[in-house]
Design an enzyme around this catalytic site. Structure first.
Site, PDB file in Angstrom:
ATOM      1  N   HIS A   5      -6.468  -6.540  -0.930  1.00  0.00           N
ATOM      2  CA  HIS A   5      -5.382  -5.580  -0.713  1.00  0.00           C
ATOM      3  C   HIS A   5      -4.222  -6.214   0.058  1.00  0.00           C
ATOM      4  O   HIS A   5      -3.074  -5.829  -0.108  1.00  0.00           O
ATOM      5  CB  HIS A   5      -5.979  -4.426   0.099  1.00  0.00           C
ATOM      6  N   SER A  23       0.807  -1.203   0.000  1.00  0.00           N
ATOM      7  CA  SER A  23       0.000   0.000   0.000  1.00  0.00           C
ATOM      8  C   SER A  23       0.851   1.268   0.000  1.00  0.00           C
ATOM      9  O   SER A  23       1.661   1.460  -0.900  1.00  0.00           O
ATOM     10  CB  SER A  23      -0.926  -0.032   1.220  1.00  0.00           C
ATOM     11  N   ASP A  74      -8.883  -5.943  -4.687  1.00  0.00           N
ATOM     12  CA  ASP A  74      -8.671  -4.662  -4.009  1.00  0.00           C
ATOM     13  C   ASP A  74      -9.160  -3.537  -4.910  1.00  0.00           C
ATOM     14  O   ASP A  74      -8.900  -3.548  -6.112  1.00  0.00           O
ATOM     15  CB  ASP A  74      -7.172  -4.494  -3.724  1.00  0.00           C
TER      16      ASP A  74
END
Ligand SMILES: *[C@@H]1O[C@H](CO)[C@@H](O)[C@H](O)[C@H]1NC(C)=O
Ligand SMILES: *[C@@H]1O[C@H](CO)[C@@H](O)[C@H](O)[C@H]1NC(C)=O
Length: 688
Positions: free
Chosen positions: A454, A193, A396
């Site tokens: 994710h 991320s 995601d």
């Protein structure tokens, strides 16, 4: 039994000799240097559930604690490291992976306890084993950063990506003072991320450092970024098409035209960025991505499923509105109380025991990086020197696979733009199942992973570990007509194949012995500890030598403990054990010893296996301690570390419990929770 004990004693004597020769010199050096650099003070000896739930041969050797980086502003980073389990299917490598979660402001304990680390936390607040742990193939170091994230603390906040790199290099310097034997290991960075910003920045800084310090190079080998946030505006352009393709939105959405206007605005920004991309100047319209990111906010507020919000980290799931995913993954609800157990905080050797939260709002709020170019600008330089892998779970939304692929199409690296036509889309077959696709060219590997969120390692632990096989070229390629497939396997399968190959021809030379590690054969142990004495000079075994030095320290301590125990046993004929403890005065000593006993108890191949149980029994008898559960330690810890020393300072700057944003006004709370982008930067910026 008898002969076993005798054997143990022999080993012990042997250990004594080698310790006197080698171990003592280590102590000397440590006395000279600073006490804070002793590995033993970072040892993690127990955790709730460790001995009950984790198979004995998989209990990892762990270190954790704070490293002081900048005394002038009390910047202390917290790390938790797991040494490679060389009792698994893979022989020990000289590989260290630093793992970083995103946010900005989210703790890397997510990575440790929900993703790639060996331990997970169950509903009883006890650890269990993660069979997909990456520590079977590398040493793992999870670092809470920037300052005030997770267990890290300090009196300042970080604002820009340059500060991240300086402080991280400082962290590495301090880390390797404690673990000098690992300094030459192959280094990988991995994370998720918003770490898609941190990792390239740190990577680039390390490559520059290597040029400035040719004699002190870090052996940086590669970067792995999972669902990375790398080029914010560009990636935001994917929200509408991605969600549409996933069937989450369509043109009947009431706010469709509103969304399209936002999209157009974002497109204009992106075009503007493209036109100045290579001037390497910092333009506000690039570093401020609020407009583009607001597209996702709109989608989430409009596209409800049964009145709930779509989970932005996994669109197969829903979450309450307006959290939209910040209640996920469910492990947040076990990891948070776990890391706040006083017992756990003691075991993690925290100097300052702050309240752990997954993501700290104030770090997010302060970290705007308005003067830092997005990390996409660094890719060309980095890829000229080392490989980067980008992997994306395809469910995601927030850092979705489509946005990443579009970004790569525009990216210029190693002399060309995007993947060339010559780079085929290959299937990735993991252990017999097509699990994604891969493109790879000119040092950039892109992996799309089916049915993953994710947090890929959260969903698919074993498959996620095999990303390293892809990275390291540890695969075979098969071709069927035009379809090229990259095949990787579980560690078990790899090992079985290896066994077959070894069995088939005839036994090779000694190197094959390593392959037999999976059998936790205690017989190997004496050979190993014997062998190192004569051959510790062999340069090819740097890590091994380091570990052996550590072993010797342990051995020496073992001996001291044994002698002391015998004395104590003798003394205990006359007085009760408790009186010994009391009159022993320094509680901290007791703790250390108990810790050592625990350490010894784990069937570490570094340790002769016979004498520990003897010592353990002795100690247990003396202290009335039941196996692997040293509850007495917890009480001791508070007294021993004298938290008060830090409390005075802490109130001034620690932001944790009292005026917690998350508990404040409802509006800001949601925004902040969204802002957690292992988790992402977006909503807090919009709102605040
Ligand atoms: C790719 O990375 C390697 C190191 O792994 C490096 O030697 C090489 O120059 C890089 N560039 C290209 C175009 O492959
Ligand atoms: C992904 O999920 C779908 C639906 O649950 C399933 O049919 C498919 O086999 C899965 N694919 C993989 C590679 O696991």
């Amino acid at each position: 039994m008898v002969s076993g004990a005798a054997y143990g004693w022999l080993l012990l004597l042997f250990g004594l000799c080698s310790s006197v020769v080698n171990g003592l010199s280590v102590f000397d050096r440590r006395d000279d240097a600073d006490k804070k650099y002793s590995q033993t003070s970072y040892l993690v000896t127990n955790l709730p559930g460790l001995t009950e739930n984790v198979p004995e041969e998989h209990i990892p050797l762990m270190f954790a604690g704070h490293l002081e980086l900048h005394p002038e502003n009390q910047t202390n980073y917290f790390f938790w490291s797991f040494k490679q389990d060389d009792k698994g299917y893979v022989p020990k490598s000289n590989r260290t992976i630093f793992w970083l979660n995103g946010g900005p402001g989210c703790s890397s304990m997510d990575g440790a306890l929900m993703e790639v680390g060996p331990l997970r936390v169950n509903r009883e607040n006890k650890v269990t084993y993660n069979p997909g742990s990456w520590h079977e193939v590398a040493d793992l170091v999870f670092v809470d950063q920037p300052v005030n994230t997770g267990f890290s603390y300090g009196s300042i906040y970080t604002h820009e990506l340059d500060e991240i790199t300086w402080t991280f290099l400082k962290f590495m310097e301090e880390y390797y003072k404690v673990f000098p034997e690992e300094r030459d290991n192959e280094i990988y960075f991995a994370g998720e991320s918003y770490a898609g910003q941190y990792i390239p920045y740190i990577g680039k800084r390390l490559l520059d450092y290597n040029k400035e310090n040719p004699d002190k190079k870090y052996n940086l080998k590669g970067l792995l970024i999972g669902n990375g946030w790398i080029s914010p505006n560009e990636q935001s352009m994917s929200y509408i098409p991605f969600c549409r393709e996933a069937g989450l939105i369509d043109e009947h959405l009431p706010s469709w035209s509103h969304l399209l206007r936002k999209q157009e605005k974002c497109q204009n920004i992106v075009s503007r960025i493209d036109s100045v991309f290579s001037d390497d100047k910092v333009h506000d319209f690039e570093t401020n991505s609020d407009d583009c990111e607001s597209i996702l906010t709109s989608i989430l507020s409009d596209a409800k499923k049964d009145g709930n919000c779509i989970n932005m980290y996994d669109y197969r799931l829903t979450d309450l509105y307006p959290q939209c995913g910040s209640n996920w993954p469910p492990d947040v609800h076990t990891v948070t109380p776990f890391l706040n157990l006083p017992e756990v905080q003691s075991h993690l050797n925290l100097v300052y025991k702050n309240k752990w939260r997954e993501c700290v709002g104030r770090v997010t709020l302060n970290f705007k990086a308005r003067n830092s170019l997005p990390s996409i600008h660094l890719f060309n330089d980095i890829l000229a020197e080392i490989p980067i892998m980008m992997f994306h779970g395809d469910k995601d939304i927030i850092c979705n696979t489509m946005g990443a692929q579009n970004m790569i199409k525009k990216l210029e690296w190693n002399g060309a733009r995007g993947f060339s036509d010559a780079a085929p889309v290959m299937d990735w077959d993991f252990n017999g199942t097509v699990s994604g696709f891969i493109k790879l060219e000119r040092n950039l590997t892109f992996v799309n992973i089916y049915n993953a969120s994710h947090m890929v390692p959260f969903d698919l632990p074993e498959l996620s570990r095999s990303l390293l096989d892809v990275m390291l070229g540890n695969y075979n390629i098969t071709q069927d007509n035009d379809k090229i497939t990259i095949n990787t396997y579980t560690l078990k399968r790899q090992w079985e194949e290896q066994q077959k190959q070894n069995a088939a021809p005839e036994q090779d030379d000694s190197s094959d012995i390593d392959e037999e590690k999976p059998n936790p054969t205690n017989e190997d142990t004496p050979t190993e500890s014997n062998g190192d004495d004569s051959s510790s000079s062999s340069e090819s075994e740097n890590t091994a030598t380091g570990n052996r030095r550590f072993t010797r320290i342990i051995q020496l301590l073992v001996i001291v403990v044994v002698i002391w125990s015998i004395y104590v046993l003798y003394a205990s004929y006359k007085s009760r054990p408790q009186s010994i403890i009391k009159t022993n005065g320094r509680l901290s000593n007791r703790k250390k010893i108990v810790q050592w006993a625990d350490q010894i108890e784990t069937p570490d191949p570094l340790q002769p296996t016979h004498e520990p149980s003897f010592i353990k029994k002795t100690l247990n008898r003396l202290f009335g301690v039941s196996r692997g559960h040293y509850s007495s330690v917890n009480g001791v810890e508070d007294i021993e570390l004298g938290e008060n020393i830090l409390n005075n300072v802490a109130d001034d700057f620690i932001i944790t419990s009292d005026d917690e944003y998350d508990e404040g006004s409802p509006t800001s709370s949601t925004d902040l929770q969204h802002g957690s982008p292992h988790r992402q930067p977006e909503h807090p910026r919009n709102a605040l």
